[in-house]
Scaffold this active site. Sequence first.
Site, PDB file in Angstrom:
ATOM      1  N   LEU A  99      40.363 -60.618  98.550  1.00  7.90           N
ATOM      2  CA  LEU A  99      41.568 -60.459  97.744  1.00  7.90           C
ATOM      3  C   LEU A  99      42.727 -61.306  98.268  1.00  7.90           C
ATOM      4  CD1 LEU A  99      41.433 -56.651  96.976  1.00  7.90           C
ATOM      5  CD2 LEU A  99      41.245 -58.498  95.311  1.00  7.90           C
ATOM      6  N   ARG A 128      44.711 -63.711  95.812  1.00 10.83           N
ATOM      7  CA  ARG A 128      46.165 -63.716  95.587  1.00 10.83           C
ATOM      8  C   ARG A 128      46.724 -65.137  95.574  1.00 10.83           C
ATOM      9  NH1 ARG A 128      46.192 -58.509  99.350  1.00 10.83           N
ATOM     10  NH2 ARG A 128      46.154 -56.955  97.687  1.00 10.83           N
ATOM     11  N   TYR A 149      47.602 -58.507  88.361  1.00  2.00           N
ATOM     12  CA  TYR A 149      46.336 -58.919  88.979  1.00  2.00           C
ATOM     13  C   TYR A 149      46.395 -58.916  90.498  1.00  2.00           C
ATOM     14  CZ  TYR A 149      43.071 -60.791  85.451  1.00  2.00           C
ATOM     15  OH  TYR A 149      42.149 -60.940  84.471  1.00  2.00           O
ATOM     16  N   GLU A 150      45.242 -58.674  91.130  1.00  3.21           N
ATOM     17  CA  GLU A 150      45.076 -58.703  92.592  1.00  3.21           C
ATOM     18  C   GLU A 150      46.094 -57.790  93.283  1.00  3.21           C
ATOM     19  OE1 GLU A 150      42.449 -60.023  93.040  1.00  3.21           O
ATOM     20  OE2 GLU A 150      42.302 -61.443  91.399  1.00  3.21           O
ATOM     21  N   GLY A 151      46.345 -56.655  92.676  1.00  2.00           N
ATOM     22  CA  GLY A 151      47.350 -55.731  93.176  1.00  2.00           C
ATOM     23  C   GLY A 151      48.704 -56.061  92.575  1.00  2.00           C
TER      24      GLY A 151
END
Length: 379
Positions: free
Chosen positions: A239, A243, A362-364
Amino acid sequence: MNFQLTDQQLSIQSITRQLAQTELLPNVLKDDEEGRFPEKAYAKMGQMGLIGLPFPKEYGGQGADYLSYVLAVEEISKVNSSVGIAYSVCTSLFSGGLINSASEEIKKKYLPDVLSGKKMGAFCLTEPEAGSDAAGCKTTALWDGEAYVLNGLKCFITNGPLADYFLVFALTDPEKKTKGLSAFVVEKAMPGVSVGTIENKCGIRSAQVSEIIFENVRVPKENMVGEEGKGFAVAMKDLDGGRIGVAAQGLGIAKGAYEIAVQYLKDRQQFGKPLFKNQYLAFKMAELSVQIEQAQYMLYKAAMDKQEGRNYSISAAKAKMVCTDAAMQVSQEAVQMLGGNGYMKEYHVERMMRDAKITQIYEGTNEIQKLVISGSLFR
């Protein structure tokens, strides 16, 4: 500190920009309206070596540096960020996960076709009750003496309907929660794998996002990525790279919307003079220019940290936050700059504004990025 791109990086940037203009731009409005992914254009990206840019040649990559890949995602996303995120997921998350943690056997089996664009990869972590909270994972992969039997549902999977291979995270020991999480490469062709609901989205409409369902899928032991019970570490490392990819997507959206606004202010006449002669508008564009350049340097710093083997968790979180916030801010301002035309599809900026929002999620979400960053400040 050298802020100049190398000749190779400039060449990759130029080649990608030309491909985006010739292969993506002519159909981007129709692709968005119909929710259609430009598979031929993506295949051409693979043939040109863009998908395999940052990977070793022994696995079918190009052996280029990571910043070159970031520049390519940025250029693609200026024109069609749906392709930008599909590219990023396949490269940063699926292929990156294999490079980081998989055995040589897995790398040599799955990477060459993915990096050449012949096949596509996807990353399967998110579930209905386990988005940013990986501890909420309910998908299981239980050993029956001969294979792992995989059962569960993954959702919001970018490239889901198109992917041939999935990097899947599942509990091999459910009682241990995250300490019982493991990672596997699962082929779509394996019996029991199916595509569920294909999502109807506000933005990135031509990216294909869906549920992926696993029903008694038998996964060979050799398809495990990393060690059993170490899947959480695999996912978190993956991840971080993801990011950076999303940050590049966000920066591309910001730059694309900004360039359209600049040209519009030059061309549009009001009260007998071009719009850029309006000091308020000119000052606003100056502010956005500064915001974009700040985001760019933070993104390139994260890419260089990864490239040089430094810890990049924090710089990736910072880049993701500032680049995606820039995407949202600049695209909104671009719509405003163009007035009524900004709300019309043929001017592209309303699409960019819709696409920008998902980059903050997205991605947190960017609140997760703040959690990552603040956690590093007070250790």
